[in-house]
Scaffold this motif. Structure first.
Motif, mmCIF file in Angstrom:
data_model
loop_
_atom_site.group_PDB
_atom_site.id
_atom_site.type_symbol
_atom_site.label_atom_id
_atom_site.label_comp_id
_atom_site.label_asym_id
_atom_site.label_seq_id
_atom_site.Cartn_x
_atom_site.Cartn_y
_atom_site.Cartn_z
ATOM 1 N N SER A 85 0.830 -1.204 0.000
ATOM 2 C CA SER A 85 0.000 0.000 0.000
ATOM 3 C C SER A 85 0.865 1.254 0.000
ATOM 4 N N LEU A 86 1.953 1.223 0.759
ATOM 5 C CA LEU A 86 2.843 2.377 0.809
ATOM 6 C C LEU A 86 3.444 2.665 -0.558
ATOM 7 N N VAL A 87 3.884 1.619 -1.258
ATOM 8 C CA VAL A 87 4.447 1.813 -2.597
ATOM 9 C C VAL A 87 3.395 2.428 -3.525
ATOM 10 N N ARG A 88 2.175 1.927 -3.438
ATOM 11 C CA ARG A 88 1.109 2.441 -4.312
ATOM 12 C C ARG A 88 0.886 3.933 -4.086
ATOM 13 N N PHE A 89 0.800 4.362 -2.817
ATOM 14 C CA PHE A 89 0.561 5.773 -2.522
ATOM 15 C C PHE A 89 1.795 6.621 -2.819
ATOM 16 N N ALA A 90 2.974 6.114 -2.470
ATOM 17 C CA ALA A 90 4.191 6.898 -2.653
ATOM 18 C C ALA A 90 4.466 7.168 -4.127
ATOM 19 N N VAL A 91 4.264 6.165 -4.973
ATOM 20 C CA VAL A 91 4.539 6.332 -6.404
ATOM 21 C C VAL A 91 3.707 7.469 -6.987
ATOM 22 N N LYS A 92 2.476 7.601 -6.526
ATOM 23 C CA LYS A 92 1.601 8.657 -7.055
ATOM 24 C C LYS A 92 2.034 10.047 -6.588
ATOM 25 N N GLN A 93 2.888 10.135 -5.557
ATOM 26 C CA GLN A 93 3.368 11.423 -5.057
ATOM 27 C C GLN A 93 4.756 11.783 -5.584
ATOM 28 N N ILE A 94 5.351 10.883 -6.352
ATOM 29 C CA ILE A 94 6.722 11.094 -6.833
ATOM 30 C C ILE A 94 6.676 11.497 -8.305
ATOM 31 N N GLY A 160 11.235 -4.144 5.818
ATOM 32 C CA GLY A 160 10.399 -3.846 4.660
ATOM 33 C C GLY A 160 10.129 -2.369 4.473
ATOM 34 N N PHE A 161 10.260 -1.566 5.545
ATOM 35 C CA PHE A 161 10.042 -0.121 5.424
ATOM 36 C C PHE A 161 11.056 0.496 4.466
ATOM 37 N N SER A 162 12.328 0.171 4.653
ATOM 38 C CA SER A 162 13.354 0.710 3.761
ATOM 39 C C SER A 162 13.248 0.105 2.364
ATOM 40 N N GLN A 163 12.863 -1.182 2.286
ATOM 41 C CA GLN A 163 12.684 -1.803 0.975
ATOM 42 C C GLN A 163 11.562 -1.115 0.195
ATOM 43 N N SER A 164 10.526 -0.664 0.891
ATOM 44 C CA SER A 164 9.428 0.060 0.235
ATOM 45 C C SER A 164 9.929 1.364 -0.370
ATOM 46 N N PHE A 165 10.826 2.041 0.332
ATOM 47 C CA PHE A 165 11.390 3.282 -0.206
ATOM 48 C C PHE A 165 12.155 3.013 -1.501
ATOM 49 N N PHE A 166 12.992 1.983 -1.503
ATOM 50 C CA PHE A 166 13.766 1.674 -2.710
ATOM 51 C C PHE A 166 12.849 1.247 -3.845
ATOM 52 N N GLN A 167 11.795 0.495 -3.535
ATOM 53 C CA GLN A 167 10.874 0.043 -4.569
ATOM 54 C C GLN A 167 10.092 1.208 -5.155
ATOM 55 N N ALA A 168 9.571 2.082 -4.299
ATOM 56 C CA ALA A 168 8.769 3.216 -4.771
ATOM 57 C C ALA A 168 9.598 4.166 -5.627
#
Length: 448
Positions: A85-94, A160-168
């Motif tokens: 979910s974090l990746v989904r929301f973060a990508v839309k803000q980048i 997984g928090f840091s992995q989400s940052f790298f993925q997004a």
């Protein structure tokens, strides 16, 4: 040179060579690069499992792998839903101009910290009951080993928090690199323990917790300070949880289903020999190679699908990734004829029969790989409630059929249940996703 009054050229049709070279070839390259790194990481992780299995023997390896399964379940319950979910929301803000994703990361940081304490409390409370239900009398597993498995799951979730940052942010080199280093560190520690003649199950579980803990600390040092200092708001939290609650439910049911087979087979009421379950556990280790391909598809395709804004774009996305998914299905299926020789080399003669379980389980993975691009589109459209409903159905079907099959057909019955349910649910999700995208296209056309 074209006249400024001429209409813009039509976009290339889905699947055209120009589309591949300008739009999708970089994503295929990303899949292959992450997959390549994960192949090495998976190889190191698999070798760790092989060494532990050969050194402990089937019965003790089953006890170890059951603890590792509990750790995996805890990590799955507390991490992937929030990360996805974090990746989904973060990508839309980048965007190339600005990165507005920090408030979402800050909210998730608070959320994961709260989950950490809840997980540790549950580990202490459930250690005794789980030890009584799942482990045979005399098994080399103390009660605090269950709590340690819960701690390991919480550690993986925080990583997984840091992995989400790298993925997004599509920094897939960092994303895959830390996974590889974790597997390599684990392998090195396992070799050291075996070289030292240490044989206790708990010691190897400590290694499996320590490796992601070290990599988690290292990866967090690469995160920008803004993720920790940026303010967040309740509105962001409500927006995030409104979507994530259904993804969370879906992930909870998915995680429970994935290792439900091992939990059912280890129930004392069925009196299945622990040595035989050890063979099945070895097969699960082999199947991780196929799961690796599936997970890589989701990790790489999710940011791409989440960045698309119209149903037409999603339809082209599904069409262009249909051929690669079929090729990966074919490559994965080639593992089946090699399972026998590979089992002999990896596990030895003590694990005869493992390849039969592996072949059955891999069939379900192959179907899931074929449907992965289409299922990813459902996430991007925000249909998290639909995903949750499918995973509920998968869990209930697996539980009901497993309770019926295990007393009658033993381990083979459970293996076929896992594969059949997974294949049916994946195929149904594929059809539903196609119809959803089609209806969305019609709505966009009629309102334009």
């Amino acid at each position: 040179m074209a006249s400024p009054h001429e209409p813009p050229a039509a976009p290339p049709p889905a699947g055209s060579f120009r589309t591949w070279t300008t739009g999708y070839l970089p994503w295929i390259s990303a899949i292959l690069s992450v997959l390549s790194a994960r192949v090495f990481a998976s190889g190191a992780a698999f070798l760790s499992n092989v060494l532990v299995a050969r050194y402990l023997g089937p019965e003790d390896f089953n006890s170890f792998y059951l603890l590792f399964a509990i750790m995996t379940i805890v990590a799955g319950l507390t991490g992937p839903a929030i990360d996805t979910s974090l990746v989904r929301f973060a990508v839309k803000q980048i965007t190339p101009e600005r990165d507005g994703s920090a408030p979402y990361f800050k909210f998730v940081l608070y959320l994961k910290t709260a989950i950490l304490f809840i997980t540790l409390a549950l580990g202490l409370a459930l250690a005794g009951p789980l030890l009584h239900w799942l482990f045979a009398a005399g098994a080399p597993v103390p009660e605090y080993a269950i709590a340690l498995a819960f701690l390991g799951g919480a550690v993986v979730s925080l990583w997984g928090f840091s992995q989400s940052f790298f993925q997004a942010h599509q920094r897939f080199g960092h994303f895959a690199g830390y996974e590889f280093c974790s597997a390599l560190l684990r392998l090195g520690l396992v070799i050291g323990l075996i070289g030292g003649g240490l044989r206790h199950v708990l010691i190897y579980l400590v290694v499996y917790v320590l490796a992601p803990f070290v990599m988690g600390i290292m990866s967090w040092t690469q995160l920008p300070r803004s993720l920790f200092t940026s303010p967040t708001t309740l509105a962001i939290g409500r927006d995030f949880l409104r979507f994530a609650k259904w993804v969370l439910l879906a992930t909870i049911f998915t995680t429970l289903t994935q290792r439900l087979d091992l939990l059912l087979l280890n129930l004392k009421a069925y009196h299945i020999p622990k040595e035989s379950i050890g063979h099945y556990s070895a097969a699960l280790s082999l199947v991780l190679a196929g799961e690796l391909v599936l997970l890589t598809f989701y990790n790489v395709l999710l940011p791409k699908a989440s960045s698309l804004h119209s149903a037409g774009e999603l339809r082209r996305f599904i069409g262009d990734f249909r051929i690669p998914s079929m090729l990966f299905c074919l490559a994965t299926s080639l593992m089946i004829p090699l399972s026998g020789p590979f089992r002999r080399i990896a596990f030895g003669e003590a694990y005869i029969g493992t390849e039969a379980y592996f072949t059955i389980l891999l069939l379900g993975v192959i179907v899931a790989i074929g449907t992965a691009p289409t299922v990813t589109a459902l996430y991007s459209l925000g249909h998290s409630r639909t995903m949750a409903a499918f995973e509920v159905a998968r869990l209930l079907l697996t539980l009901a059929l497993g309770l019926w099959a295990v007393p009658r057909y033993g381990i083979f019955g459970m293996a076929w249940v896992m594969t059949a349910v997974r294949a049916v649910i994946s195929a149904t999700m594929y059809l539903v996703a196609h119809q959803t995208v089609k209806r969305q296209m019609i709505r966009e056309y009629t309102t334009s």
